[in-house]
Scaffold this motif. Structure first.
Motif, PDB file in Angstrom:
ATOM      1  N   MET A   1      -2.077  32.300  31.199  1.00 50.14           N
ATOM      2  CA  MET A   1      -2.982  33.707  31.691  1.00 50.14           C
ATOM      3  C   MET A   1      -2.207  34.434  32.664  1.00 50.14           C
ATOM      4  O   MET A   1      -1.939  33.700  33.824  1.00 50.14           O
ATOM      5  N   THR A   2      -1.864  35.741  32.538  1.00 47.90           N
ATOM      6  CA  THR A   2      -1.219  36.483  33.516  1.00 47.90           C
ATOM      7  C   THR A   2      -2.232  36.795  34.532  1.00 47.90           C
ATOM      8  O   THR A   2      -3.203  37.060  34.595  1.00 47.90           O
ATOM      9  N   TYR A   3      -1.713  36.884  35.734  1.00 44.07           N
ATOM     10  CA  TYR A   3      -2.533  37.353  36.781  1.00 44.07           C
ATOM     11  C   TYR A   3      -1.605  38.741  37.439  1.00 44.07           C
ATOM     12  O   TYR A   3      -0.547  38.596  38.033  1.00 44.07           O
ATOM     13  N   ARG A   4      -2.376  39.809  37.519  1.00 41.94           N
ATOM     14  CA  ARG A   4      -1.646  41.127  37.680  1.00 41.94           C
ATOM     15  C   ARG A   4      -1.827  41.295  39.251  1.00 41.94           C
ATOM     16  O   ARG A   4      -3.078  41.392  39.681  1.00 41.94           O
ATOM     17  N   ILE A   5      -0.761  41.595  39.603  1.00 39.42           N
ATOM     18  CA  ILE A   5      -0.702  42.075  41.059  1.00 39.42           C
ATOM     19  C   ILE A   5      -0.099  43.192  41.511  1.00 39.42           C
ATOM     20  O   ILE A   5       1.081  43.587  40.834  1.00 39.42           O
ATOM     21  N   LEU A   6      -0.694  44.097  42.393  1.00 39.45           N
ATOM     22  CA  LEU A   6      -0.001  45.501  42.720  1.00 39.45           C
ATOM     23  C   LEU A   6       0.339  45.317  43.970  1.00 39.45           C
ATOM     24  O   LEU A   6      -0.447  44.742  45.037  1.00 39.45           O
ATOM     25  N   LEU A   7       1.476  45.641  44.689  1.00 35.21           N
ATOM     26  CA  LEU A   7       1.989  45.807  46.012  1.00 35.21           C
ATOM     27  C   LEU A   7       2.152  47.015  46.373  1.00 35.21           C
ATOM     28  O   LEU A   7       2.725  47.977  45.846  1.00 35.21           O
ATOM     29  N   GLU A  48      -3.525  50.436  35.726  1.00 36.76           N
ATOM     30  CA  GLU A  48      -3.087  48.994  35.415  1.00 36.76           C
ATOM     31  C   GLU A  48      -4.233  47.837  35.701  1.00 36.76           C
ATOM     32  O   GLU A  48      -4.107  46.752  35.118  1.00 36.76           O
ATOM     33  N   GLN A  49      -5.567  48.296  36.570  1.00 33.99           N
ATOM     34  CA  GLN A  49      -6.381  47.257  36.665  1.00 33.99           C
ATOM     35  C   GLN A  49      -5.834  46.085  37.087  1.00 33.99           C
ATOM     36  O   GLN A  49      -6.189  44.947  36.515  1.00 33.99           O
TER      37      GLN A  49
END
Length: 348
Positions: A1-7, A48-49
């Protein structure tokens, strides 16, 4: 499961450090975007949510506090971790009031970053698993609630208690926390209330106070159902309900009698036709003739679909010795003649 992160940080070095730490910490972490200010981050977040945003507080154009406010205004409820310097404690406090889950003090330490993100990732995975299990329970819980509502409406206490046990078994077999079980119990109560409305206005189930255990909530829920049962009995004149049930049983047993009339039904019951009319309407929503016709037509459809009887023989077995009258009544009720109905069922 991909965990999406925004920096999000106006310092390129900080973003590079975060990228290196996170991509090396867990193969499930995926950096879906990098932004240098809040305005840019807001656009990326909408597109991108991400599941997690790590953002600095002090940035040009739009700072971290305004970014958080705008995200919440947009209904975006992803986790947010803020990057805070030692002189920005008041800003960090304000951010926490907007639902930020944690903060990282600058200068960053790799262990702290890894630990905090791992904590949010674990929470995300547990929440996702809970959502999957809950989605699997929606149908059986809805079905159980519907059956409880039905048994309540006909004031069948043994049936109601049997369905209550079925619902309790569903909730007891889950690995949910207490709060999640109580939430499902609330959902069931809402479905039961909807089943009883608008025929029976009543008070919805409410917990006496917050912070109850699931066991206490379950007891409160059972007490609410008992209260509804007693109210329904009082409203429907429970002492005389046995009379209407006798009448219904008599109709279902003798519907094939072509001379079955109201006098025959009421003869052993000792109630007036007017009183019976109101009781039958309350129980079934139909008059005597409409209810008798419905019983006969339902049986006729069963025979047409599952027997080799001729259509006039079906009419005779359903209380219509006069075939033209049976055909006319059947078509008015069903929309098709008996022969057309049988043909449609055979082709289905």
């Amino acid at each position: 499961m991909t965990y999406r992160i925004l920096l999000v940080d106006d310092e390129a070095m900080t973003k590079r450090s975060l990228y290196k730490i996170l991509t090396g910490a867990n193969a499930s972490y995926r950096i879906v975007g990098e932004a240098s200010d809040g305005a840019e981050a807001l656009q990326i977040a909408r597109r991108e949510q991400p599941h997690l945003i790590i953002t600095d507080i002090s940035m040009p154009v739009m700072d971290g506090i305004e970014l958080i406010q705008r995200l919440r205004e947009d209904g975006l409820d992803m986790d947010i971790i803020i990057l805070s310097g030692y002189g920005e404690f008041e800003y960090a406090q304000e951010a926490l009031r907007h639902g930020v889950v944690d903060y990282i003090l600058k200068p960053m330490k790799q262990e702290q970053v890894t630990l905090l993100v791992e904590k949010r990732f674990d929470h995300f995975m547990k929440s996702r698993q809970t959502a999957i299990i809950k989605s699997q329970l929606i149908a059986p819980i809805s079905s159980a609630a519907e059956r409880i509502g039905h048994e309540l409406w006909i004031a069948n206490e043994p049936g109601m208690r049997k369905e209550m046990r079925s619902l309790s078994s569903l909730l007891d077999d889950t690995e949910f926390m207490q709060e999640e079980r109580i939430s499902l119990l609330r959902d069931a109560a809402s479905l039961i209330s909807n089943r009883l409305q608008p025929q029976f206005p009543h008070q919805a189930w409410e917990l006496p106070y917050e912070g109850q255990s699931y066991g206490q909530a379950s007891e409160s829920f059972a007490a609410w159902l008992d209260k509804l049962l007693n109210e329904i009995r009082d409203k429907r004149n429970w002492g005389k309900r046995g009379v209407i049930q006798q009448a219904i049983d008599y109709i279902k047993t003798n519907f094939a009698d072509s001379e079955l009339n109201l006098e025959k039904v009421l003869a052993p019951l000792g109630i007036s036709s007017t009183h019976f009319y109101h009781m039958l309407m309350e129980e079934t929503g139909m008059s005597y003739i409409a209810y008798l016709t419905q019983i006969r037509m339902d049986h006729a459809k069963e025979l047409l679909e599952h027997s080799d009887l001729k259509t006039y023989e079906v009419g005779q077995r359903c209380g219509y010795p006069d075939y033209p009258h049976f055909t006319k009544r059947f078509k008015r009720q069903v929309g098709l003649s008996p022969s057309e109905y049988r043909k449609n069922m055979q082709q289905a």
